[in-house]
Design a protein around this motif. Structure first.
Motif, mmCIF file in Angstrom:
data_model
loop_
_atom_site.group_PDB
_atom_site.id
_atom_site.type_symbol
_atom_site.label_atom_id
_atom_site.label_comp_id
_atom_site.label_asym_id
_atom_site.label_seq_id
_atom_site.Cartn_x
_atom_site.Cartn_y
_atom_site.Cartn_z
ATOM 1 N N GLU A 1 0.815 -1.204 -0.082
ATOM 2 C CA GLU A 1 -0.117 0.302 0.052
ATOM 3 C C GLU A 1 0.878 1.240 0.010
ATOM 4 O OE1 GLU A 1 -2.655 -0.394 3.630
ATOM 5 O OE2 GLU A 1 -3.796 -2.137 2.571
ATOM 6 N N PRO A 2 0.295 2.316 -0.450
ATOM 7 C CA PRO A 2 1.039 3.859 -0.403
ATOM 8 C C PRO A 2 1.265 4.114 0.967
ATOM 9 C CG PRO A 2 -1.096 3.971 -1.728
ATOM 10 C CD PRO A 2 -0.820 2.708 -1.050
ATOM 11 N N ALA A 3 2.579 4.377 1.197
ATOM 12 C CA ALA A 3 3.095 5.027 2.242
ATOM 13 C C ALA A 3 3.659 6.446 2.460
ATOM 14 C CB ALA A 3 4.322 3.931 2.847
ATOM 15 N N THR A 4 4.005 7.038 3.624
ATOM 16 C CA THR A 4 4.426 8.121 3.883
ATOM 17 C C THR A 4 6.032 7.955 4.364
ATOM 18 O OG1 THR A 4 2.453 9.412 4.284
ATOM 19 C CG2 THR A 4 4.518 10.521 5.137
ATOM 20 N N VAL A 5 6.866 8.392 3.501
ATOM 21 C CA VAL A 5 8.341 8.328 4.008
ATOM 22 C C VAL A 5 8.933 9.790 4.630
ATOM 23 C CG1 VAL A 5 8.950 6.444 2.625
ATOM 24 C CG2 VAL A 5 9.257 8.654 1.932
ATOM 25 N N PHE A 6 9.522 9.939 5.665
ATOM 26 C CA PHE A 6 9.947 11.072 6.285
ATOM 27 C C PHE A 6 11.390 10.886 6.808
ATOM 28 C CE2 PHE A 6 8.153 8.446 9.572
ATOM 29 C CZ PHE A 6 8.828 8.588 10.712
ATOM 30 N N ASN A 7 11.983 12.280 7.063
ATOM 31 C CA ASN A 7 13.143 12.385 7.481
ATOM 32 C C ASN A 7 13.205 13.601 8.297
ATOM 33 O OD1 ASN A 7 16.138 11.924 7.661
ATOM 34 N ND2 ASN A 7 16.267 13.177 6.018
ATOM 35 N N PHE A 8 13.807 13.533 9.595
ATOM 36 C CA PHE A 8 14.378 14.723 10.392
ATOM 37 C C PHE A 8 15.821 14.767 10.119
ATOM 38 C CE2 PHE A 8 10.460 13.047 12.650
ATOM 39 C CZ PHE A 8 10.058 13.994 13.017
ATOM 40 N N GLY A 9 16.131 16.032 9.923
ATOM 41 C CA GLY A 9 17.801 16.141 10.058
ATOM 42 C C GLY A 9 18.276 17.431 9.586
ATOM 43 N N GLY A 10 19.463 17.697 9.133
ATOM 44 C CA GLY A 10 20.097 18.858 8.703
ATOM 45 C C GLY A 10 20.366 19.582 9.855
ATOM 46 N N LYS A 11 21.199 20.828 9.852
ATOM 47 C CA LYS A 11 21.518 21.614 10.749
ATOM 48 C C LYS A 11 20.496 22.128 11.404
ATOM 49 C CE LYS A 11 22.531 25.426 7.666
ATOM 50 N NZ LYS A 11 23.006 26.788 7.605
ATOM 51 N N ASP A 12 19.386 22.651 10.747
ATOM 52 C CA ASP A 12 18.102 23.139 11.181
ATOM 53 C C ASP A 12 17.144 22.006 11.810
ATOM 54 O OD1 ASP A 12 19.118 25.613 10.617
ATOM 55 O OD2 ASP A 12 18.135 25.503 8.504
ATOM 56 N N ASN A 13 17.499 20.639 11.719
ATOM 57 C CA ASN A 13 16.616 19.785 12.390
ATOM 58 C C ASN A 13 15.081 19.660 11.577
ATOM 59 O OD1 ASN A 13 16.273 17.165 13.585
ATOM 60 N ND2 ASN A 13 15.261 18.585 15.395
ATOM 61 N N THR A 14 15.134 19.950 10.352
ATOM 62 C CA THR A 14 13.872 19.950 9.469
ATOM 63 C C THR A 14 13.349 18.713 9.443
ATOM 64 O OG1 THR A 14 15.212 19.678 7.471
ATOM 65 C CG2 THR A 14 14.595 22.050 8.236
ATOM 66 N N TYR A 15 11.958 18.719 9.361
ATOM 67 C CA TYR A 15 11.258 17.513 8.884
ATOM 68 C C TYR A 15 10.515 17.615 7.594
ATOM 69 C CZ TYR A 15 6.997 14.573 8.767
ATOM 70 O OH TYR A 15 6.062 13.630 8.551
ATOM 71 N N GLU A 16 10.851 16.354 6.819
ATOM 72 C CA GLU A 16 10.360 16.479 5.456
ATOM 73 C C GLU A 16 9.452 15.065 5.322
ATOM 74 O OE1 GLU A 16 12.822 17.606 2.193
ATOM 75 O OE2 GLU A 16 13.937 18.718 3.536
ATOM 76 N N HIS A 17 8.749 15.140 4.274
ATOM 77 C CA HIS A 17 8.048 13.801 4.090
ATOM 78 C C HIS A 17 7.414 13.893 2.754
ATOM 79 C CE1 HIS A 17 4.409 16.500 4.990
ATOM 80 N NE2 HIS A 17 3.799 15.807 4.434
ATOM 81 N N ARG A 18 7.152 12.648 2.137
ATOM 82 C CA ARG A 18 6.575 12.615 0.879
ATOM 83 C C ARG A 18 5.735 11.282 0.796
ATOM 84 N NH1 ARG A 18 10.631 10.019 -3.250
ATOM 85 N NH2 ARG A 18 12.268 9.539 -2.198
ATOM 86 N N GLN A 19 4.600 11.175 -0.063
ATOM 87 C CA GLN A 19 4.038 9.808 -0.467
ATOM 88 C C GLN A 19 4.790 8.643 -1.350
ATOM 89 O OE1 GLN A 19 1.661 9.792 2.361
ATOM 90 N NE2 GLN A 19 0.821 8.508 0.883
ATOM 91 N N VAL A 20 4.964 7.834 -0.989
ATOM 92 C CA VAL A 20 5.505 6.589 -2.173
ATOM 93 C C VAL A 20 4.409 5.547 -2.414
ATOM 94 C CG1 VAL A 20 8.005 7.355 -1.385
ATOM 95 C CG2 VAL A 20 6.578 5.392 -0.084
ATOM 96 N N PRO A 21 4.479 5.143 -3.520
ATOM 97 C CA PRO A 21 3.642 4.020 -3.709
ATOM 98 C C PRO A 21 3.691 2.838 -3.020
ATOM 99 C CG PRO A 21 5.096 4.438 -5.641
ATOM 100 C CD PRO A 21 5.477 5.306 -4.562
ATOM 101 N N GLU A 22 4.884 2.490 -2.189
ATOM 102 C CA GLU A 22 4.988 1.349 -1.450
ATOM 103 C C GLU A 22 5.909 1.737 -0.200
ATOM 104 O OE1 GLU A 22 6.367 -1.823 -3.820
ATOM 105 O OE2 GLU A 22 4.474 -2.119 -4.935
ATOM 106 N N PRO A 23 5.922 1.222 0.613
ATOM 107 C CA PRO A 23 6.953 1.518 1.570
ATOM 108 C C PRO A 23 8.385 0.941 1.120
ATOM 109 C CG PRO A 23 4.882 0.128 2.862
ATOM 110 C CD PRO A 23 4.971 0.138 1.017
ATOM 111 N N PRO A 24 9.284 1.681 1.707
ATOM 112 C CA PRO A 24 10.667 1.492 1.399
ATOM 113 C C PRO A 24 11.116 0.001 1.784
ATOM 114 C CG PRO A 24 10.788 3.508 2.677
ATOM 115 C CD PRO A 24 9.360 2.875 2.599
#
Length: 185
Positions: free
Chosen positions: A93-116
């Motif tokens: 099933e589609p999933a949301t992948v995300f990442n915390f990080g960088g010098k500003d500790n940012t959060y990013e996410h995106r939808q993918v067709p299947e989990p990693p």
């Protein structure tokens, strides 16, 4: 006759009361309550007099409790089987992948067709564990059911192996040219 034999000795009257109450159909615990004696004392006195107590009610209660526990195990096994099915379905099933990080500790996410691949592996491991626990709680009743259960676990393990091989291949493949800056999670 116990710890209170000197302060509350068993008398002929006590024995007569036990015999009378037993004849009236009272159980051991009821007789003990009425005579303010321990159930063990009543059991010893009854045995000395050749009296026995009807254990039908106790046996029936035990059978009912065993049946209740079997029903609860079956309900839990059913829920675990449902969990295994839901977890297995999430692999595709589609999933949301995300990442915390960088010098500003940012959060990013995106939808993918299947989990990693690693997430697929974790989902399959959880599904396998749920299926295995279900089988432990309520084992199949015949060989055909056992083979089917083993086949399900085998299929889950085969799926895990395929996800792992897919992950290894993806990690070794060179990056595609059309992937922007590569900072997306």
């Amino acid at each position: 006759m116990g710890g209170n034999q000197h302060t509350n000795p068993v008398t002929d009257e006590t024995r007569a009361d036990v015999r009378r109450l037993h004849a009236e159909g009272h159980g051991r615990n009821e007789i003990a309550r009425r005579l303010v004696r321990s159930p063990r004392t009543i059991s010893v006195l009854a045995a000395e007099m050749g009296l026995t107590f009807d254990r039908t009610a106790t046996e029936e209660a035990t059978r009912a409790r065993v049946a209740d526990l079997a029903e609860k195990r079956a309900i839990l096994a059913d829920a675990l089987t449902d969990d295994a099915l839901r977890l297995s379905a999430q692999v595709w099933e589609p999933a949301t992948v995300f990442n915390f990080g960088g010098k500003d500790n940012t959060y990013e996410h995106r939808q993918v067709p299947e989990p990693p691949a690693l997430d697929k592996k974790a989902l399959m491991a959880a599904a396998t564990a749920a299926a295995a626990q279900s089988l432990r709680l309520v084992p199949p009743q015949d060989d055909a059911g056992n083979e089917a259960a083993q086949s399900l676990v085998g299929q889950l393990m085969t799926g895990l192996a395929a996800v792992y091989r897919q992950q290894q291949a993806a990690e070794q493949a060179p990056p595609a040219d059309d992937e922007g800056d590569g900072d997306a999670p």
